[in-house]
Design a protein around this motif. Structure first.
Motif, mmCIF file in Angstrom:
data_model
loop_
_atom_site.group_PDB
_atom_site.id
_atom_site.type_symbol
_atom_site.label_atom_id
_atom_site.label_comp_id
_atom_site.label_asym_id
_atom_site.label_seq_id
_atom_site.Cartn_x
_atom_site.Cartn_y
_atom_site.Cartn_z
ATOM 1 N N ARG A 444 7.354 9.638 -27.166
ATOM 2 C CA ARG A 444 7.027 8.410 -26.714
ATOM 3 C C ARG A 444 5.751 7.898 -27.051
ATOM 4 O O ARG A 444 5.466 6.558 -27.144
ATOM 5 N N ALA A 445 4.810 8.996 -27.316
ATOM 6 C CA ALA A 445 3.422 8.595 -27.708
ATOM 7 C C ALA A 445 3.272 8.453 -29.264
ATOM 8 O O ALA A 445 2.317 8.089 -29.740
ATOM 9 N N LYS A 446 4.412 8.622 -29.889
ATOM 10 C CA LYS A 446 4.456 8.501 -31.305
ATOM 11 C C LYS A 446 3.676 9.627 -31.966
ATOM 12 O O LYS A 446 2.857 9.485 -33.023
ATOM 13 N N VAL A 447 3.382 10.836 -31.342
ATOM 14 C CA VAL A 447 2.852 11.888 -32.133
ATOM 15 C C VAL A 447 3.766 12.820 -32.796
ATOM 16 O O VAL A 447 3.195 13.084 -33.800
ATOM 17 N N GLU A 448 4.613 13.213 -32.069
ATOM 18 C CA GLU A 448 5.633 13.881 -32.872
ATOM 19 C C GLU A 448 7.160 13.532 -32.556
ATOM 20 O O GLU A 448 7.540 13.804 -31.368
ATOM 21 N N HIS A 474 0.885 10.876 -21.826
ATOM 22 C CA HIS A 474 1.677 10.187 -20.753
ATOM 23 C C HIS A 474 1.063 8.700 -20.465
ATOM 24 O O HIS A 474 -0.246 8.430 -20.358
ATOM 25 N N SER A 475 1.796 7.615 -20.572
ATOM 26 C CA SER A 475 1.674 6.153 -20.119
ATOM 27 C C SER A 475 2.183 5.788 -18.992
ATOM 28 O O SER A 475 3.472 5.898 -18.827
ATOM 29 N N PRO A 476 1.499 5.111 -17.871
ATOM 30 C CA PRO A 476 2.321 4.815 -16.676
ATOM 31 C C PRO A 476 3.133 3.502 -16.872
ATOM 32 O O PRO A 476 3.838 3.236 -16.099
ATOM 33 N N TYR A 477 2.864 2.920 -18.291
ATOM 34 C CA TYR A 477 3.820 1.856 -18.586
ATOM 35 C C TYR A 477 4.934 1.822 -19.428
ATOM 36 O O TYR A 477 5.585 1.035 -19.858
ATOM 37 N N LEU A 478 5.291 3.287 -19.626
ATOM 38 C CA LEU A 478 6.666 3.401 -20.250
ATOM 39 C C LEU A 478 7.506 4.132 -19.549
ATOM 40 O O LEU A 478 7.039 4.995 -18.610
ATOM 41 N N PRO A 479 8.651 3.999 -19.810
ATOM 42 C CA PRO A 479 9.835 4.712 -18.930
ATOM 43 C C PRO A 479 9.894 6.013 -19.334
ATOM 44 O O PRO A 479 9.884 6.369 -20.839
ATOM 45 N N TYR A 480 10.368 7.090 -18.578
ATOM 46 C CA TYR A 480 10.686 8.485 -19.095
ATOM 47 C C TYR A 480 12.041 9.023 -18.232
ATOM 48 O O TYR A 480 12.452 8.148 -17.242
ATOM 49 N N LEU A 488 6.425 16.405 -14.094
ATOM 50 C CA LEU A 488 5.111 15.695 -13.713
ATOM 51 C C LEU A 488 4.680 15.443 -12.378
ATOM 52 O O LEU A 488 3.621 15.742 -12.013
ATOM 53 N N ALA A 489 5.648 14.938 -11.525
ATOM 54 C CA ALA A 489 5.380 14.625 -10.195
ATOM 55 C C ALA A 489 4.985 15.936 -9.666
ATOM 56 O O ALA A 489 4.211 15.916 -8.574
ATOM 57 N N ILE A 490 5.755 16.957 -9.818
ATOM 58 C CA ILE A 490 5.527 18.002 -9.003
ATOM 59 C C ILE A 490 4.027 18.874 -9.428
ATOM 60 O O ILE A 490 3.470 19.428 -8.607
ATOM 61 N N LEU A 491 3.760 18.615 -10.568
ATOM 62 C CA LEU A 491 2.172 18.974 -10.879
ATOM 63 C C LEU A 491 1.168 18.358 -10.298
ATOM 64 O O LEU A 491 0.008 18.863 -9.896
ATOM 65 N N ARG A 492 1.678 16.769 -10.306
ATOM 66 C CA ARG A 492 0.419 16.025 -9.335
ATOM 67 C C ARG A 492 0.597 16.431 -8.041
ATOM 68 O O ARG A 492 -0.691 16.338 -7.456
ATOM 69 N N ALA A 493 1.563 16.994 -7.570
ATOM 70 C CA ALA A 493 1.535 17.297 -6.067
ATOM 71 C C ALA A 493 0.801 18.595 -5.940
ATOM 72 O O ALA A 493 0.170 18.709 -4.850
ATOM 73 N N ALA A 494 1.010 19.444 -6.992
ATOM 74 C CA ALA A 494 0.336 20.528 -6.779
ATOM 75 C C ALA A 494 -1.313 20.298 -6.848
ATOM 76 O O ALA A 494 -2.118 20.888 -5.949
ATOM 77 N N ARG A 495 -1.698 19.223 -7.765
ATOM 78 C CA ARG A 495 -3.245 19.029 -7.672
ATOM 79 C C ARG A 495 -3.569 18.645 -6.026
ATOM 80 O O ARG A 495 -4.484 18.658 -5.489
ATOM 81 N N LYS A 528 -2.962 19.667 -18.179
ATOM 82 C CA LYS A 528 -4.000 18.831 -18.709
ATOM 83 C C LYS A 528 -3.542 17.269 -18.330
ATOM 84 O O LYS A 528 -4.328 16.359 -17.874
ATOM 85 N N GLU A 529 -2.244 17.032 -18.472
ATOM 86 C CA GLU A 529 -1.605 15.632 -18.548
ATOM 87 C C GLU A 529 -1.780 15.334 -16.774
ATOM 88 O O GLU A 529 -1.500 13.992 -16.362
ATOM 89 N N THR A 530 -1.868 16.511 -15.968
ATOM 90 C CA THR A 530 -1.592 15.886 -14.473
ATOM 91 C C THR A 530 -2.934 16.167 -13.864
ATOM 92 O O THR A 530 -2.845 16.209 -12.549
#
Length: 952
Positions: A444-448, A474-480, A488-495, A528-530
């Motif tokens: 989605r990030a056009k990296v690979e 990760h972009s908050p403006y793209l659907p996943y 990603l949500a569970i890692l943010r919850a850990a933080r 890093k992403e979260t």
């Protein structure tokens, strides 16, 4: 089952007399159960159960073929309703016998202490005496505790077949049974018996099975019950006991300097954070787990602070207090004129108010007692501990030291151990999930566009490059996909959880199926992403100048190939400069988890144990070279086939240098109830962990000269035996056509999968492949049919074929080597001891009844014949090495326990086979399934598991 003290075979009358109270308790509980059965089900059902019981006992103890035929005839004649009653009766007898045995363990331990006997093996006193005799100085012992971490980790697995309601009733029975050892008047004894009768009747009228699927929230509540029963009080008490023992064995020159142990024993949990193969775990369940854990510990703190307020009625008219205590009292919202001269009470009312405010801020739904007035919540658990320390210091300096130990000291210790989070919640996920998530993020990030298809070298290069970049993928403006959003949500919850409850609330991320370095780097990038990996860059060069990781990335090596590659993977991982920097920030400490269950299912009992041993040895050597401290996390299950067996022996059998003051290990399934549902038994099991870790870490190891040469010879022999056992096991389980069909037909695996005994599916994928089946139900199924194959298969063929190589002289030499290994090598001795226990619980006659469930006669005969032959070889080789002619010759108490209880298990096994036949026949014919038959099967599973104890 807790390990019994070793006594010579052929116990004398004195030993028999020691067991008399146990027999009396079992007779009492059996009589009460019989009375309840007669009351609830009628005399006819009671007579049926009693006839079956007497016949089963005769058949078991006298090996009477006529009794066996009579037993079969009796069981087949039962109506469906009678079958349920019989299954329930024998199941509850197993439960009651367990309670009586646990009470007897406590009784015997107290008898030893009252008699002033020498310290028992597994006690702190024994460990310290052993270290003292070996010349280990007191300073080394004290330093050990400063740096140690011992962490039992409770996990939720689908082998815990008991409901909490049943456990609560059984706990009350245990309490009443213990009460009978005290001097009681005839009236008190009669009342005790009446209460026991009521408890047994409650059990009979309590539904044994769950009729709805167990949720993760249910599993969380079940685990919390053990904190209330055991951990919250027994762990702080254990610390105090250890401090007293150290002071006695290694007195300091300055007696005024008190030993104050840091919180080196800390509880861990996977319940709510382990999502490997469990789609029911997500960010919400993890947050719920912490709210419930936090609520449980605040309930405890609030109750204890309230009780302290009643107890510390100290008046300044009679004794002084410290200025700090006075300030704490002045800050309290309590301004009652009645307590102006009672600063401790006023201070505690202030502590209570702050705790109540903190509990509400952290999610507690209600506080039992309303506080006197408003107060600011605590910023951290350390602040609460500091306030308690103010009370402690003031009492010490004003003639109040005697008032600390009863409650204040243990409360302060509890605050250090449990914080505001209660237990560290581990996160776990499979490596393939991380790969899919990052594949989507890269694309989605056009990296690979196809990260998953990249070779390993390119993956590592890409991941390291991305870790060094300031921007996010990760972009908050793209659907996943929902999977990516969830991960990603569970890692943010850990933080967020770490911010709310403290850093100890979540600090480990375990990666199942770790096979490459990229599997580890992927989790670093996801952190890093979260916001869990903090990186600082140089503004001009865009180079990383600083990095801080919040969650330690922990590989889990599970299969035989994974264990063989473990050291190689960790060497490559730690060689990366970015990774080495992060490890340095972790205090030059790195954890590695080893999986016992999957390695056993993959390679068999002998090879699994040997590959784990080798992996540990290689990891120790690697970490020593790298200057990094290794902490091993042992993923042990309940059965011997899944790494179970006595924890004390298992820890002492670890290779030299692998413990080193740092150890974590899982406590799983019904083993949690077995070890921790009784406070005294729980205290003993916690003490065993500490004592074993202390001995394994500090006892000198003979690693040079003759001993090292001898060990090398042992290891060479073990390598050859392992290779032969591996081939034999793999040949049966994975290479024999039709074995999967045999397994699914001859064990109650399908019926176990139907039970509402866990939130996790029995298989990782919707297939019948052994590879996809979870190791837990795999081992559980073999236990139910009384073969326990994962705990011994392959040993006999390996040893017998190895001994037969060469001439008679070579045979004699090799046998002598095996006997030396058994006598001198703790690893091999423990391996054989565990196998001996498994073989003692194996019953080929019962297992043959399960084999009859296989419709294909040719398949049935060929496979069961192979299993019988291997069992015979294994028992023969074990006797040849140990010299013991009977099972458990060195553990007669356990041998008697098994012999006595198995007469009551036989009817359950025979009935289970009969019910499975009926159930499967109805299914095959398309008839409506009889719910009573299904319930009977599930009840029998419960009873057999209770009778065997360590089956999950």
């Amino acid at each position: 089952m807790a390990k019994q003290p070793n006594t010579p075979a052929g116990a004398n009358k004195a030993t028999a007399d020691k067991d008399a109270p146990l027999k009396e308790d079992i007779r009492l509980l059996g009589r009460l159960l019989g009375n309840v059965l007669r009351e609830q089900e009628g005399d006819a059902v009671f007579q049926v159960v009693e006839t079956i019981r007497q016949t089963a006992v005769r058949f078991r103890r006298e090996s009477d073929a006529q009794s066996g035929a009579e037993l079969n005839k009796l069981l087949k004649k039962l109506t469906r309703d009678q079958t349920i009653s019989v299954v329930r009766a024998f199941s509850y007898f197993s439960h009651l016998a367990n309670i009586a045995e646990d009470q007897h363990h406590n009784r015997r331990r107290r008898a030893h202490l009252l008699a002033g006997s020498a310290p028992q093996q597994g006690s702190i006193a024994y460990a310290l005496s052993k270290l003292d005799d070996a010349g280990v100085p007191g300073s080394a012992v004290r330093n050990f505790f400063k740096e140690a971490l011992i962490s039992p980790v409770l996990t939720a697995h689908p082998t815990e077949v008991q409901r909490k309601s049943t456990l609560d009733a059984e706990r009350e029975i245990a309490r009443l049974l213990a009460e009978r050892d005290h001097p009681l008047t005839p009236r008190e004894m009669a009342q005790n018996t009446q209460l026991l009768h009521a408890c047994v009747a409650t059990l009979w009228q309590t539904r044994m099975l769950r009729y709805t699927k167990l949720t993760v929230a249910d599993e969380i509540e079940n685990a919390l019950s053990y904190y209330r029963i055991t951990f919250l009080r027994e762990l702080p008490t254990l610390y105090a006991d250890i401090e007293q023992e150290i002071a006695a064995h290694f007195p300091q020159r300055h007696a005024s300097v008190e030993l104050d142990l840091p919180p080196f024993v800390q509880m861990g949990s996977w319940i709510g954070g382990d999502r490997d193969g469990n789609p029911n775990v997500n960010a919400g369940t993890m947050q719920h787990a912490l709210v419930r854990q936090s609520t449980a510990i605040f309930d405890f703190y609030l109750e204890e602070v309230h009780a302290l307020g009643a107890e510390l009625s100290i008046s300044t008219l009679l004794v002084g207090v410290s200025p700090e205590l006075e300030a704490l009292a002045d800050a309290s919202p309590d301004h009652s004129a009645h307590r102006m001269d009672e600063p401790y009470r006023r201070a505690l009312i202030g502590l209570y108010a702050r705790l109540a405010a903190t509990a509400r801020a952290l999610g507690a739904a209600h506080v039992l007692r309303q506080e006197v007035g408003p107060a600011a919540p605590y910023a951290s658990a350390d602040d609460f501990t500091r306030d308690l320390q103010v009370l402690v210091d003031s009492l010490k300096s004003h003639h109040g030291a005697a008032l600390i130990r009863p409650r204040l000291g243990t409360l302060k210790r509890a605050s250090e151990i449990f914080g505001f989070h209660l237990a560290t919640l581990d996160m776990r996920q499979s490596s393939d999930v991380h790969e899919r998530v990052l594949s989507e993020l890269f694309a989605r990030a056009k990296v690979e566009q196809d990260y998953a298809a990249l070779p390993e070298e390119r993956k590592v290069e890409l991941l390291l490059d991305e870790l060094n970049k300031p921007r996010l993928l990760h972009s908050p403006y793209l659907p996943y996909s929902s999977e990516t959003d969830s991960e990603l949500a569970i890692l943010r919850a850990a933080r967020d959880i770490r911010h709310r409850y403290g850093e100890r609330a979540i600090r480990n991320y375990i990666i199942s199926h770790t096979e490459t370095v990229s599997d580890l780097l992927e989790v670093l990038l996801l952190q890093k992403e979260t916001g869990l990996l903090h990186i600082e860059w140089n503004d001009t060069s865009a180079q990383v100048t600083e990095a801080q990781l919040e969650l330690m990335v922990i590989p889990l090596f599970e299969t035989i190939p994974d264990l063989r590659c473990a050291a190689e993977i960790m060497e490559a991982f730690m060689a990366l400069p970015q990774v080495r920097h992060l490890i340095a920030k972790q205090g030059d400490l790195q954890e590695v988890m080893l999986g016992y269950s999957d390695s056993n299912k993959d390679g068999g009992f002998l090879t699994s144990n040997w590959e784990l041993y080798k992996a540990e040895t290689r990891l120790v050597e690697l970490f020593d070279r790298a200057g990094v401290k290794l902490r091993l996390f042992h993923g042990r299950g309940g059965t011997v086939g899944r790494g179970g067996g006595p924890s004390y022996d298992a820890i002492l059998a670890q290779p030299a240098g692998t413990v080193n003051g740092q150890i974590r290990l899982t406590e799983q399934g019904e083993i949690i109830a077995s070890k921790f549902s009784n406070p005294e038994i729980g205290h003993r099991n916690l003490e065993l962990l500490v004592a074993a870790t202390l001995e394994a870490s500090l006892m000198p190891h003979a690693e040079e000269g003759r001993q090292a040469k001898k060990l090398a010879g042992f290891e060479r022999a073990m390598e050859e035996l392992s290779e032969r056992a591996y081939r034999g096991y793999r040949d049966l389980v994975y290479e024999t056509p039709g074995f999967t069909d045999y397994f699914f037909a001859s064990t109650p695996i399908a019926e176990i999968a139907e039970l509402n005994i866990g939130s996790r599916p029995a298989s990782r994928k919707s297939t019948r492949r052994i590879e996809d089946l979870r190791a837990i139900p795999w081992g559980f199924s073999w236990g139910q049919c009384r073969l326990l194959l994962p705990g011994w298969y392959g040993f006999g063929s390996a040893v017998s074929s190895w001994l037969l190589e060469g001439d008679a002289a070579e045979h004699k030499k090799r046998l002598a080597l095996l006997r030396a290994m058994y006598k001198e090598w703790p690893f091999f001795a423990t391996l054989l001891s565990n196998m001996d226990m498994v073989l003692s619980k194996t019953d080929l006659a019962v297992a043959s009844r399960y084999a009859e469930l296989v419709a294909d006669r040719k398949l049935r005969n060929s496979i069961f014949k192979r299993i019988l032959a291997e069992h015979h070889r294994t028992a023969e080789c074990l006797a040849l090495i140990t010299g013991a002619k009977e099972r458990l010759a060195n553990n007669p108490l356990l041998a008697r326990s098994i012999k006595n209880r198995f007469a009551y298990l036989d009817p359950l096994n025979h009935l289970q086979v009969e019910l499975i036949k009926r159930h499967r026949a109805a299914s095959a014919e398309g008839r409506k399934l009889d719910e009573r038959v299904r319930r009977g099967i599930h009840l029998s599973i419960n009873g057999i598991a209770a009778g065997l104890r360590n089956t999950g």
